[in-house]
Design an enzyme around this catalytic site. Sequence first.
Site, PDB file in Angstrom:
ATOM      1  N   ASP A 231     -11.797  -2.440   2.232  1.00 54.81           N
ATOM      2  CA  ASP A 231     -10.955  -3.490   1.660  1.00 54.81           C
ATOM      3  C   ASP A 231      -9.730  -2.848   1.011  1.00 54.81           C
ATOM      4  O   ASP A 231      -9.859  -1.907   0.215  1.00 54.81           O
ATOM      5  CB  ASP A 231     -11.743  -4.291   0.617  1.00 54.81           C
ATOM      6  CG  ASP A 231     -10.976  -5.520   0.148  1.00 54.81           C
ATOM      7  OD1 ASP A 231     -11.185  -6.591   0.733  1.00 54.81           O
ATOM      8  OD2 ASP A 231     -10.177  -5.403  -0.803  1.00 54.81           O
ATOM      9  N   ASN A 239       1.548  -9.154  -0.697  1.00 58.14           N
ATOM     10  CA  ASN A 239       1.974 -10.430  -0.113  1.00 58.14           C
ATOM     11  C   ASN A 239       2.812 -11.245  -1.086  1.00 58.14           C
ATOM     12  O   ASN A 239       3.833 -11.842  -0.718  1.00 58.14           O
ATOM     13  CB  ASN A 239       0.742 -11.242   0.316  1.00 58.14           C
ATOM     14  CG  ASN A 239       0.180 -10.783   1.655  1.00 58.14           C
ATOM     15  OD1 ASN A 239       0.890 -10.217   2.478  1.00 58.14           O
ATOM     16  ND2 ASN A 239      -1.110 -11.014   1.858  1.00 58.14           N
ATOM     17  N   HIS A 244       4.713 -11.947   3.288  1.00 60.17           N
ATOM     18  CA  HIS A 244       3.632 -11.732   4.250  1.00 60.17           C
ATOM     19  C   HIS A 244       4.019 -10.802   5.387  1.00 60.17           C
ATOM     20  O   HIS A 244       3.152 -10.164   5.995  1.00 60.17           O
ATOM     21  CB  HIS A 244       3.172 -13.080   4.814  1.00 60.17           C
ATOM     22  CG  HIS A 244       2.407 -13.907   3.824  1.00 60.17           C
ATOM     23  ND1 HIS A 244       1.081 -13.692   3.543  1.00 60.17           N
ATOM     24  CD2 HIS A 244       2.785 -14.933   3.019  1.00 60.17           C
ATOM     25  CE1 HIS A 244       0.660 -14.551   2.634  1.00 60.17           C
ATOM     26  NE2 HIS A 244       1.685 -15.324   2.289  1.00 60.17           N
ATOM     27  N   ASP A 248       1.726  -7.886   6.692  1.00 58.10           N
ATOM     28  CA  ASP A 248       1.345  -7.710   8.093  1.00 58.10           C
ATOM     29  C   ASP A 248       1.610  -6.286   8.556  1.00 58.10           C
ATOM     30  O   ASP A 248       0.811  -5.695   9.293  1.00 58.10           O
ATOM     31  CB  ASP A 248       2.119  -8.691   8.981  1.00 58.10           C
ATOM     32  CG  ASP A 248       1.667 -10.130   8.789  1.00 58.10           C
ATOM     33  OD1 ASP A 248       0.601 -10.344   8.154  1.00 58.10           O
ATOM     34  OD2 ASP A 248       2.373 -11.045   9.269  1.00 58.10           O
ATOM     35  N   GLU A 274      -7.683  -8.861   4.281  1.00 58.81           N
ATOM     36  CA  GLU A 274      -7.512  -7.400   4.275  1.00 58.81           C
ATOM     37  C   GLU A 274      -8.846  -6.669   4.302  1.00 58.81           C
ATOM     38  O   GLU A 274      -8.923  -5.479   3.988  1.00 58.81           O
ATOM     39  CB  GLU A 274      -6.722  -6.982   3.027  1.00 58.81           C
ATOM     40  CG  GLU A 274      -7.468  -7.120   1.706  1.00 58.81           C
ATOM     41  CD  GLU A 274      -7.409  -8.526   1.118  1.00 58.81           C
ATOM     42  OE1 GLU A 274      -7.680  -8.665  -0.079  1.00 58.81           O
ATOM     43  OE2 GLU A 274      -7.090  -9.485   1.857  1.00 58.81           O
TER      44      GLU A 274
END
Length: 366
Positions: A231, A239, A244, A248, A274
Amino acid sequence: MEEEGLERDIAGEQDQSPTLFGERLPFLYIGAPLGVLASLVMFYIESRQASWLRASSALMFPVFAPLLLYWMHRDRSTYEHGLRGMALLIVLSLISGALLNFSSPILLIWIPVIPLSYVLLLGHARAVRWNVATLLGLIVAYILFPVMNDGARPVSVLIFGVSLLAASVSMLLSWHHYRELSVYQRRLYEQASYDGLTGAMMREPGMEILARFMSQADRQPAQAVSVALLDLDDFKRINDEEGHLAGDRVLQGVTAEVRAHIRGGDYLIRLGGEEFLIIFPGMQAEEAYALSETLRQRIPAVTDGLSRRPVTTSIGLAQYRPGEALGQLLGRADHLMYAAKTTGKNKVCTDMASSGQPTGATESAG
């Protein structure tokens, strides 16, 4: 990587899944009676033109095909053996008939039908092998016919060759159709199985693969399976602060690094957001720990410049204990990942010592 293993799984499942066998059975309820009727007609014709012995080969299918159908109907677990038995029955009926009756052109009518029958019974991949073997068997029967029948002449080479050519064309057309269809099936499967952003496998097919490896480990306890739950730390802030698109880019950078370092038989699964799961089939926890630690150390470097914030990851590593449920294994990995989060982040936490594995560092801080 994992795509190669999945493609092999898809190819096998297309032709051999129990569901597919079950779907073929209703067609056999129609096709087998038609085959029985056609065989009885051939028996009648041959018995009027030749001896009962030469005509008897046409009775093989009418006698045994209903028994095979009844067997498959009574026991659904026998689909695969029943379908193979039906294919073998067709081979024996055709070749024995050829050895005794190759002077009659009636037998040649059925040769082009055999490839499609094998496709129905065995699937395309196996059908090719069975078709090649059957055609070679027919060639041998053609050569041996004069020996078996006191010098009698079989049908002309031209007629026999045209029949073989028709069967070969039928086989090639069927295989071409299968190849085109399988390409579209594979594309649909990949779209449903892989995350479009990262290329990692989606959760549902990933869990099916993990369950399969767990079952293998139950049968062969020496075949270890380890999982790493990964994680990204503080990913939400990336974000929120950078948008975003930046998030990404980070996800793509991280998964590219993971995929570059895991083995060809390992699987990377995106559980959501994530959070990722890596499956290490055949790998003990200590070896998986070393690889997970390498990934933890490399992620900040490979994501440098993708975000204004340093990107780190917390990893929970667990080895499957034979007999435990899928939820228990993932629960242990999740608990270890949460422990890494709550004790400073950017760590690999494992329970090797508590699971009886060789003792070593149970966590690693950056």
